[in-house]
Design a protein around this motif. Structure first.
Motif, PDB file in Angstrom:
ATOM      1  N   UNK A  35       0.838  -1.204   0.000  1.00  6.59           N
ATOM      2  CA  UNK A  35       0.000   0.000   0.000  1.00  6.59           C
ATOM      3  C   UNK A  35       0.872   1.254   0.000  1.00  6.59           C
ATOM      4  N   UNK A  81       0.902   4.132  -2.798  1.00  7.91           N
ATOM      5  CA  UNK A  81       0.644   5.538  -2.480  1.00  7.91           C
ATOM      6  C   UNK A  81       1.739   6.458  -3.002  1.00  7.91           C
ATOM      7  N   UNK A  85      -0.902   7.936   6.342  1.00  2.00           N
ATOM      8  CA  UNK A  85      -1.870   7.984   7.441  1.00  2.00           C
ATOM      9  C   UNK A  85      -1.745   6.770   8.367  1.00  2.00           C
ATOM     10  N   UNK A  87      -3.896   5.357   9.664  1.00  3.18           N
ATOM     11  CA  UNK A  87      -5.003   4.441   9.362  1.00  3.18           C
ATOM     12  C   UNK A  87      -4.477   3.144   8.765  1.00  3.18           C
ATOM     13  N   UNK A  88      -3.292   3.209   8.150  1.00  6.58           N
ATOM     14  CA  UNK A  88      -2.693   2.001   7.579  1.00  6.58           C
ATOM     15  C   UNK A  88      -2.528   0.925   8.647  1.00  6.58           C
ATOM     16  N   UNK A 126      -4.438   0.433  11.144  1.00 10.31           N
ATOM     17  CA  UNK A 126      -5.743  -0.189  11.338  1.00 10.31           C
ATOM     18  C   UNK A 126      -6.001  -1.265  10.295  1.00 10.31           C
ATOM     19  N   UNK A 127      -5.614  -0.964   9.049  1.00  6.54           N
ATOM     20  CA  UNK A 127      -5.799  -1.955   7.984  1.00  6.54           C
ATOM     21  C   UNK A 127      -5.024  -3.224   8.318  1.00  6.54           C
TER      22      UNK A 127
END
Lengths: 360, 304
Positions: free
Chosen positions: A37, A41, A333, A335-336, A338-339
Motif C-alpha cells: 500500500x 501511495x 496515514x 489508518x494504515x 488499522x488496515x
C-alpha cells in the motif's frame, strides 16, 4: 471426532509450533500488504519503514511510549482470557477503561489525595479505577448469572453507556470538567497533581515507562499460574467447558461467572487508571480511544494463552507507535495500521478452526 | 413547543432514523438466520465512503448508490465465508472487519480528497410528496429523499417474507433450529449466506444515505457507531421487525431531541440523550423491560 484425526496419513506438526507459526505468518502477510500500500501511495518505502521503526523503537522515549501502550492492551487482554476461560466473552474493555479513568480522575482530584504519604496518593486512585472497572464488569456477570442475559450484548451496551458517561463527566462542571474561566476552556478535567501520577521507572521523562510495566508482569504471572494450577483456575475451566456438570460437581457457577467478569473489568479499569495517571494526566472525551477493542482483539488472538496476550499486546502497542510516527514523518496515514490490524485479526480468526484441527 | 419546532423535530427524527432503519432491518434478517453481523458498522462506513466516491467521480448520486452496494458486497462475502464456511467467531470477525474498513476508508479518503477536506459531493435532494408535505406540522415528515420511501417499502417486504413465505420460515428456523432445517432438505449455509448478503446491501443503503442522502459529504469514520446502534435496535426490538422499527424511530427521536431541547431552553445533558438508546436496550436485556428472546442458535456456527 474430526476426520483429520482418523486419517493416518502424515504426522501432524506439533501443536505448539503450528499455533506459533500461523500468527507469525499472518503478521508477515499483513506487513507485506502494508508495504505494498505504501508503494502504491507513492511514498518511498525506505522512508516509511524508517519512520515506522523510529516511532516504535527509535529511542528510549519511543520504546517507553510503545511499552506503556502495550501494558494497557495486555491488561485488557489478560482479563479477556480469564473471563473467556469461564466461557464468557467480555466485549466491554472500552467501557471498563472509561469508568476506570473516571474513578481514577475523581480520586486523584479529591482534596487531600495528593498529600497522602507512602505513595498512597497514586495507589488509591489506581485501586479505585480497578474497582470501578471491576464493578462495571461484575454487573454484566450478575445479569448473566441471575437473568441469563448474554454478556456479549450487556458488556457491549455497558461500553457505550460508559463512553457517554465519560463524555458527560468532562462536559459538566458539576462533575469533572475544569472550572470554565472563559469560552475557550476545553471540556476536560483539571491536570491531576504530581503525587498522584504513576511513578516512572527511570524517574525521567526521556524514558517514561511507568510502574504499569512491573504491575503487568505481576498480574500476568499470577494469572498464568492461577489459570493453570489453582482451584479457581479449575473452577473457571469447569464452568467454561460445561456449566451444568460444574454445577452438579458443586461449583457455584453463577458466582464464578460474576468473579470472572469482575476480574476482567478490574484489569480494564486498572488499564484506564494507568493510561490516565501514567500518560494523559487529564480526562478527555475519547480517552479510551479504541484501547478496549484492541485489547479485546489481543485477548481473542491469544487463544487462551497469557504469553500470547503479552506477545499480541507488544505487537499492537509498537504498531500503534510506529503508525503515529509514520503519519508525522512520512505522511502515510496511521489508518494504515488499522488496515494491518484488521487483516491480522481476520486471518487468524478465519484459520483458528483449521489450525486447531491440524494441531489436535 | 411551537408547531414549527415540532415540525422540524419530526422531520429530523425520520432523517436520523432512516440509516438505522436500513441497517437494523438488514441485521434483523441476519440475526433471525442465526448470524450476528458485528461488521454492520464497517459495512455502513464502506457504503457511506463508496457512495461519496462514486457520486463525486461520476457526478451522479445514483451511480454513487450503485458503487456503495458494489463496495459492500465483498465485505459481506468475507463475513459470510468466515462465519459460515470457516466457522470463525462472529464477534471477532465483525470487529476485525470494522477495524479494517475504518482504516481503508480513512486512507482512501485522504488519498482521493486530501486531509480534512469537506468537499460537497453530488447527492440526492429531498423529494416533497405532493399534497402531504404541505400539511401543517407533519409536513416535513414527507419531505425526505426517495431512499426513505424505498426503505419503507423494503421493510414492508421483509415483514411479508419473514411472516408469510417459505423462505421466511427457512430464515427463522435457521436461527432457531438449524439441524431441523437441514433435515427438512433446505440448505442452512445458503440461507445464512443470503441473509448476510442482504444485510450488506441494506447497510450499504443506510451508509450511502448518511453521505450522499443526508449531508452530501464524507468524513472519516462518519458512521460513528451507527452500525452498533442498529444492532442495539435489533436487541431492543427483541428480534421482532416492527419493534425494531419502533426502536430505530425512538433512537432517531432521542438524537433529534439533543438539537431541539437547547432551542427550547431545556437543560438536559446531551450525553444523557445520546446514552438513552444504549440505556434502554440495556434495561431491556437485563429483563427490566419485558422478556428478551433471542434466536436460539444466534452466533452459533452450523455443522451439517
Amino acid at each position: 471426532m474430526s476426520v483429520a484425526s482418523l486419517s493416518p496419513s502424515r504426522p501432524p506438526l506439533p501443536a505448539s509450533i503450528l499455533r506459533l507459526l500461523f500468527p507469525l505468518g499472518a503478521v508477515l502477510a499483513a506487513f507485506a500488504v502494508g508495504m505494498a500500500v505504501v508503494v502504491i501511495m507513492g511514498v518511498p518505502l525506505d522512508k516509511a519503514l524508517f519512520a515506522f521503526w523510529r516511532g516504535a523503537f527509535g529511542n528510549a522515549y519511543a520504546i517507553s511510549a510503545s511499552l506503556n501502550r502495550a501494558v494497557a492492551l495486555a491488561l485488557v487482554g489478560v482479563g479477556f482470557v480469564i473471563a473467556n476461560r469461564a466461557g464468557l466473552t467480555n466485549v466491554g474493555g472500552e467501557g471498563q477503561i472509561a469508568v476506570g479513568g473516571i474513578a481514577s480522575t475523581a480520586l486523584c482530584l479529591t482534596p487531600g489525595m495528593a498529600s497522602l504519604p507512602l505513595g498512597l496518593a497514586f495507589i488509591i486512585p489506581m485501586i479505585g479505577g480497578a474497582l470501578a472497572g471491576g464493578m462495571w464488569g461484575a454487573l454484566a456477570g450478575l445479569l448473566r448469572a441471575r437473568a441469563g442475559a448474554n454478556e456479549v450484548i450487556t458488556t457491549l451496551l455497558l461500553s457505550f453507556i460508559a463512553i457517554w458517561l465519560l463524555y458527560w463527566s468532562v462536559q459538566s462542571e458539576s462533575l469533572l470538567r475544569q472550572p470554565m474561566t472563559n469560552s475557550a476552556t476545553l471540556p476536560e478535567s483539571l491536570l491531576i497533581p504530581d503525587p498522584t501520577k504513576a511513578p516512572l521507572l527511570t524517574g525521567s521523562y526521556a524514558s517514561p515507562v511507568t510502574i504499569g510495566l512491573p504491575i503487568l508482569a505481576v498480574v500476568a504471572v499470577i494469572a498464568a499460574l492461577a489459570l493453570r494450577r489453582s482451584l479457581f483456575g479449575f473452577q473457571l475451566s469447569a464452568v467454561g467447558l460445561n456449566p451444568v456438570a460444574a454445577a452438579r460437581a458443586g461449583i457455584a457457577v453463577g458466582s464464578t461467572m460474576v468473579v470472572a467478569l469482575f476480574i476482567a473489568g478490574a484489569l480494564g479499569g486498572l488499564a484506564g487508571a494507568l493510561m490516565l495517571q501514567g500518560e494523559q494526566y487529564s480526562l478527555k472525551a475519547g480517552f479510551s480511544s479504541g484501547y478496549g477493542f484492541d485489547g479485546l482483539v489481543v485477548g481473542l488472538l491469544a487463544r487462551g494463552s497469557i504469553v500470547g496476550v503479552i506477545a499480541g499486546a507488544l505487537l499492537f502497542g509498537f504498531m500503534r507507535s510506529g503508525g503515529i510516527s509514520m503519519e508525522m514523518a512520512a505522511s502515510v496515514p496511521s489508518a494504515l495500521v488499522g488496515i494491518l490490524q484488521g487483516l491480522i485479526v481476520l486471518m487468524i480468526a478465519g484459520a483458528a478452526y483449521y489450525v486447531d484441527r491440524e494441531a489436535r | 413547543m411551537t408547531a414549527e419546532l415540532i415540525a422540524v423535530f419530526l422531520g429530523s427524527t425520520i432523517r436520523l432514523a432512516v440509516p438505522l432503519l436500513f441497517a437494523a432491518t438488514g441485521e434483523l434478517v441476519s440475526e433471525r438466520a442465526g448470524v450476528v453481523n458485528m461488521s454492520l458498522e464497517g459495512m455502513m462506513l464502506m457504503g457511506a465512503f463508496a457512495g461519496a466516491v462514486g457520486a463525486a467521480l461520476t457526478g451522479s448520486p445514483m451511480l454513487g448508490l450503485a458503487a456503495a452496494i458494489l463496495a459492500v458486497l465483498p465485505i459481506a462475502f468475507v463475513q459470510a465465508g468466515l462465519t459460515n464456511v470457516l466457522r470463525a467467531n462472529q464477534i471477532v470477525t465483525g470487529i476485525g472487519i470494522n477495524i479494517l474498513v475504518l482504516g481503508l476508508t480513512t486512507l482512501g479518503y485522504r488519498q482521493m480528497f486530501g486531509e480534512r477536506s469537506r468537499a460537497t459531493i453530488p447527492g440526492f435532494d429531498a423529494w416533497s410528496t405532493p399534497l402531504l408535505s404541505n400539511l401543517p406540522v407533519i409536513g416535513p415528515l414527507f419531505q425526505q429523499i426517495w431512499l426513505a420511501w424505498l426503505g419503507l417499502a423494503i421493510i414492508c417486504a421483509v415483514a411479508y417474507v419473514l411472516a408469510c413465505t417459505g423462505l421466511g420460515i427457512s430464515i427463522r428456523a435457521a436461527g432457531e433450529d438449524p439441524q431441523a432445517v437441514a433435515k427438512s432438505g433446505a440448505n442452512v449455509t445458503a440461507v445464512r449466506h443470503g441473509a448476510i448478503i442482504f444485510t450488506g446491501v441494506m447497510a450499504a443503503l443506510g451508509g450511502a444515505f448518511l453521505s450522499i442522502g443526508d449531508i452530501h459529504t464524507f468524513t472519516e469514520g462518519m458512521t460513528n457507531g451507527a452500525g452498533y446502534l442498529a444492532i442495539v435496535a435489533v436487541i431492543f426490538g427483541n428480534w421482532r421487525l416492527w419493534r425494531t422499527v419502533f426502536a430505530c424511530l425512538l433512537f432517531g427521536a432521542a438524537t433529534a431531541l439533543q438539537f431541539q431541547l437547547p432551542a427550547l431552553g431545556v437543560q438536559i445533558p446531551n450525553a444523557l440523550l445520546i446514552m438513552m438508546p444504549y440505556l434502554l436496550a440495556f434495561l431491556a436485556v437485563a429483563g427490566l423491560v419485558g422478556r428478551q428472546t433471542a434466536p436460539r442458535a444466534l452466533a452459533q456456527p452450523f455443522w451439517p
